[in-house]
Structure formats: C-alpha cells, structure tokens
Design an enzyme around this catalytic site. Structure first.
Site, PDB file in Angstrom:
ATOM      1  N   TYR A  23      33.229 -38.830  -4.578  1.00 37.78           N
ATOM      2  CA  TYR A  23      32.888 -39.996  -5.401  1.00 37.78           C
ATOM      3  C   TYR A  23      33.545 -41.245  -4.828  1.00 37.78           C
ATOM      4  O   TYR A  23      32.908 -42.300  -4.748  1.00 37.78           O
ATOM      5  CB  TYR A  23      33.352 -39.790  -6.850  1.00 37.78           C
ATOM      6  CG  TYR A  23      32.592 -38.717  -7.571  1.00 37.78           C
ATOM      7  CD1 TYR A  23      31.368 -38.991  -8.176  1.00 37.78           C
ATOM      8  CD2 TYR A  23      33.089 -37.420  -7.655  1.00 37.78           C
ATOM      9  CE1 TYR A  23      30.661 -38.005  -8.841  1.00 37.78           C
ATOM     10  CE2 TYR A  23      32.380 -36.423  -8.315  1.00 37.78           C
ATOM     11  CZ  TYR A  23      31.179 -36.720  -8.901  1.00 37.78           C
ATOM     12  OH  TYR A  23      30.468 -35.736  -9.553  1.00 37.78           O
ATOM     13  N   ASN A  46      20.630 -40.287 -12.496  1.00 36.29           N
ATOM     14  CA  ASN A  46      19.806 -40.313 -11.294  1.00 36.29           C
ATOM     15  C   ASN A  46      18.321 -40.248 -11.665  1.00 36.29           C
ATOM     16  O   ASN A  46      17.850 -39.246 -12.191  1.00 36.29           O
ATOM     17  CB  ASN A  46      20.193 -39.114 -10.426  1.00 36.29           C
ATOM     18  CG  ASN A  46      19.378 -38.984  -9.159  1.00 36.29           C
ATOM     19  OD1 ASN A  46      18.442 -39.732  -8.922  1.00 36.29           O
ATOM     20  ND2 ASN A  46      19.741 -38.020  -8.345  1.00 36.29           N
ATOM     21  N   CYS A  54      22.172 -35.996  -5.456  1.00 35.45           N
ATOM     22  CA  CYS A  54      23.473 -36.147  -6.112  1.00 35.45           C
ATOM     23  C   CYS A  54      24.303 -34.866  -6.061  1.00 35.45           C
ATOM     24  O   CYS A  54      25.525 -34.922  -6.223  1.00 35.45           O
ATOM     25  CB  CYS A  54      23.315 -36.642  -7.541  1.00 35.45           C
ATOM     26  SG  CYS A  54      22.326 -35.604  -8.593  1.00 35.45           S
ATOM     27  N   HIS A  55      23.681 -33.729  -5.795  1.00 41.83           N
ATOM     28  CA  HIS A  55      24.443 -32.479  -5.680  1.00 41.83           C
ATOM     29  C   HIS A  55      25.384 -32.484  -4.483  1.00 41.83           C
ATOM     30  O   HIS A  55      26.303 -31.680  -4.422  1.00 41.83           O
ATOM     31  CB  HIS A  55      23.490 -31.279  -5.608  1.00 41.83           C
ATOM     32  CG  HIS A  55      22.650 -31.242  -4.384  1.00 41.83           C
ATOM     33  ND1 HIS A  55      21.506 -32.014  -4.245  1.00 41.83           N
ATOM     34  CD2 HIS A  55      22.784 -30.551  -3.226  1.00 41.83           C
ATOM     35  CE1 HIS A  55      20.973 -31.778  -3.059  1.00 41.83           C
ATOM     36  NE2 HIS A  55      21.739 -30.902  -2.423  1.00 41.83           N
ATOM     37  N   GLU A  83      21.782 -25.251   1.357  1.00 48.27           N
ATOM     38  CA  GLU A  83      21.847 -26.150   2.515  1.00 48.27           C
ATOM     39  C   GLU A  83      22.852 -25.675   3.555  1.00 48.27           C
ATOM     40  O   GLU A  83      23.108 -26.363   4.536  1.00 48.27           O
ATOM     41  CB  GLU A  83      22.222 -27.558   2.053  1.00 48.27           C
ATOM     42  CG  GLU A  83      21.162 -28.204   1.191  1.00 48.27           C
ATOM     43  CD  GLU A  83      21.505 -29.630   0.812  1.00 48.27           C
ATOM     44  OE1 GLU A  83      22.579 -30.137   1.202  1.00 48.27           O
ATOM     45  OE2 GLU A  83      20.690 -30.255   0.115  1.00 48.27           O
TER      46      GLU A  83
END
Length: 110
Positions: A23, A46, A54-55, A83
């Site tokens: 953040y 979002n 945002c993850h 990912e």
C-alpha cells in the site's frame, strides 16, 4: 487533472502479473507516501476489478488484506497463486515477489 483514486488505479494497473506492491509503495508512486490508507479505500471501491488488479497489493509485511473487497483473503491468495506468487501462512515473500518501479518509469500515466 486526475483525482487521487485515478492516480492510484494507474499505478496498480502497472503491477505486473506475478508481482505485488505494498500500500505504501502504491501511495508513493501515486504521488504521496502518506496515502497508504487512501490506497486501501480506493481498492475497496475498485470499479473495474478485472482491469485494476487490486489483489496484487499487500501490506508492508506481505500480508493479505483481511478486508479484501472481492471475496476475502482466500480469494486474494488464490488470485496471487494463480499468477505464480507463492503464499505461505497468508504472506507473500516481498524479497522475492515485490515489484520495483521508479516514479519516472510510470511515464505520463503516473
């Protein structure tokens, strides 16, 4: 002139697949290192979750957000693992997976 949330979203869009940012890191790249909480607010609302990843944003310890807006910690963990990001005990190894970007690398997008 872009508003604060737009600046934050532009940074988050740049976080590559398989990487994370904190953040505070997003706040600094968006223009104000004191915006860490604002980053959290922006990500919570979002408007384009499929477009603004945002993850990929975690806290300064590499921990998932307990208030992850789109399904909770387990969903955020699964999205990251999909990912290729290894999550252990609810944490990401920032030494291994943190995205590094200098403010100048954002170009005109900021």
């Amino acid at each position: 002139m872009e508003n604060t949330f737009e600046l934050i979203y532009a940074v988050v869009r740049r976080i590559p697949r398989g990487r994370v940012a904190t953040y505070g890191q997003v706040a600094a790249l968006a223009g104000n290192p004191r915006w860490s909480r604002v980053v959290g607010y922006a990500l919570h609302v979002n408007p384009y979750p499929g477009e603004i990843p945002c993850h990929r944003v975690v806290n300064r310890f590499g921990e998932m957000s307990r208030a992850f807006a789109f399904g909770g910690v387990q969903v955020q963990e699964q999205l990251l693992m999909d990912e290729g990001v290894e999550v252990r005990g609810g944490r990401v190894d920032l030494e291994r997976y943190r995205w590094f970007c200098a403010p100048g690398d954002l170009g005109g997008e900021r």
